[in-house]
Design a protein around this motif. Structure first.
Motif, PDB file in Angstrom:
ATOM      1  N   LEU A   1       0.425  -1.554   0.214  1.00 33.45           N
ATOM      2  CA  LEU A   1       0.276  -0.149  -0.020  1.00 33.45           C
ATOM      3  C   LEU A   1       0.904   1.617   0.243  1.00 33.45           C
ATOM      4  O   LEU A   1       1.788   1.237   0.659  1.00 33.45           O
ATOM      5  CB  LEU A   1      -0.967   0.005   1.626  1.00 33.45           C
ATOM      6  CG  LEU A   1      -2.008  -0.407   1.298  1.00 33.45           C
ATOM      7  CD1 LEU A   1      -2.842  -0.278   2.868  1.00 33.45           C
ATOM      8  CD2 LEU A   1      -2.697  -0.743  -0.175  1.00 33.45           C
TER       9      LEU A   1
ATOM     10  N   TYR B   1     -10.088   1.415  11.055  1.00 33.97           N
ATOM     11  CA  TYR B   1      -8.864   1.107   9.947  1.00 33.97           C
ATOM     12  C   TYR B   1      -8.139   0.071   9.575  1.00 33.97           C
ATOM     13  O   TYR B   1      -7.998  -0.718   8.368  1.00 33.97           O
ATOM     14  CB  TYR B   1      -7.610   3.175   9.698  1.00 33.97           C
ATOM     15  CG  TYR B   1      -6.956   2.187   8.606  1.00 33.97           C
ATOM     16  CD1 TYR B   1      -7.679   2.839   7.181  1.00 33.97           C
ATOM     17  CD2 TYR B   1      -5.792   2.173   8.882  1.00 33.97           C
ATOM     18  CE1 TYR B   1      -6.334   2.775   6.315  1.00 33.97           C
ATOM     19  CE2 TYR B   1      -4.733   2.867   7.542  1.00 33.97           C
ATOM     20  CZ  TYR B   1      -4.996   2.537   6.787  1.00 33.97           C
ATOM     21  OH  TYR B   1      -3.824   3.069   5.521  1.00 33.97           O
ATOM     22  N   GLU B   2      -7.401  -0.043  10.755  1.00 35.63           N
ATOM     23  CA  GLU B   2      -6.764  -1.440  10.981  1.00 35.63           C
ATOM     24  C   GLU B   2      -7.684  -2.641   9.927  1.00 35.63           C
ATOM     25  O   GLU B   2      -6.937  -3.822   9.878  1.00 35.63           O
ATOM     26  CB  GLU B   2      -5.904  -1.529  12.680  1.00 35.63           C
ATOM     27  CG  GLU B   2      -5.600  -0.404  12.615  1.00 35.63           C
ATOM     28  CD  GLU B   2      -4.022  -0.514  11.559  1.00 35.63           C
ATOM     29  OE1 GLU B   2      -3.238  -1.910  11.648  1.00 35.63           O
ATOM     30  OE2 GLU B   2      -3.486   0.293  11.982  1.00 35.63           O
TER      31      GLU B   2
ATOM     32  N   VAL C   1      -7.341  -2.789   6.463  1.00 35.88           N
ATOM     33  CA  VAL C   1      -6.141  -2.566   6.237  1.00 35.88           C
ATOM     34  C   VAL C   1      -6.277  -4.060   4.721  1.00 35.88           C
ATOM     35  O   VAL C   1      -5.672  -3.747   3.454  1.00 35.88           O
ATOM     36  CB  VAL C   1      -4.708  -2.499   6.884  1.00 35.88           C
ATOM     37  CG1 VAL C   1      -4.054  -3.113   6.026  1.00 35.88           C
ATOM     38  CG2 VAL C   1      -4.758  -1.358   6.696  1.00 35.88           C
TER      39      VAL C   1
END
Length: 221
Positions: free
Chosen positions: A63, A87-88, A91
């Motif tokens: 990413l 967000y984690e 991912v």
């Protein structure tokens, strides 16, 4: 992100144009040397085309750093930990989208470029083809087989559609995140609603992403 793929496309286009030039030299030249020289260039082009595609399908494309994202943002107040955790959790999905988008983009570009090279060079090469020359037979066999394989594979996997779909999901996710961060104000009593709305939108983006993956099965040739 777009700049990275544009640079890759330019390098690949340059290499394949060199291959096309050497193939053209075979057409105007004669003798085994021309065919073996073209075969060396053709092999280089195939390897340079194929390795990035395989690399992406295997999931090795990392990413890009999104910049000051949720962990670095200082304007999220008590919602920071919730957004960081959210967000984690996504991912892995972002990695999947990026690699699939890269793989299908490269496969689609390869189909277009090799089809162009084949269409331009084959009418000239068949005029010089000698069925008694091993170099000519080997070159034409590899050239036509590879061009047909890469074209059929890209068509069967619907690479153009998949590339556009996965890239759109990436863009939608980052656009929503930037929008939330740009207007984040923990003092605003409605900011909690904005965070909830953001999470719901990302959930919808993920559902659409799954339809991109499973809703376009391979075509039957």
């Amino acid at each position: 992100m777009a700049r990275q793929w544009t640079g890759h496309g330019k390098q690949l286009a340059l290499l394949l144009m060199i291959v096309l030039g050497l193939v053209t030299l075979i057409g105007v030249g004669s003798g085994q040397g021309w065919w073996y020289g073209g075969l060396a260039a053709l092999t280089t082009g195939i390897v340079t085309t194929g390795i990035p595609i395989i690399w992406s399908f295997l999931g090795f494309v990392p990413l890009n750093d999104p910049g000051p994202w949720f962990k670095q943002a200082a304007n999220l107040g008590p919602h920071a930990s919730r957004l960081e955790a959210h967000y984690e959790r996504i991912v892995g999905t972002l990695m999947f989208w990026k690699n699939k988008a890269a793989a299908h983009q490269r496969l689609h570009q390869a189909r277009v470029m090799w089809s162009l090279i084949s269409g331009v060079s084959l009418p000239l090469l068949v005029q010089r083809f000698d069925k008694d020359a091993p170099g000519a037979i080997l070159f034409m066999t590899i050239f036509t087989t590879w061009t047909g394989f890469i074209s059929v594979l890209a068509y069967t996997l619907k690479s153009e559609e998949k590339y556009q779909g996965f890239r759109q999901q990436e863009s939608d996710f980052y656009d929503e995140g930037r929008r939330l961060l740009d207007f984040a104000d923990p003092a605003d009593p409605k900011f909690a609603e904005a965070v909830n709305a953001y999470i719901k939108v990302i959930d919808h983006v993920r559902r659409v992403g799954r339809r991109v993956e499973t809703g376009s099965p391979p075509s039957a040739i």
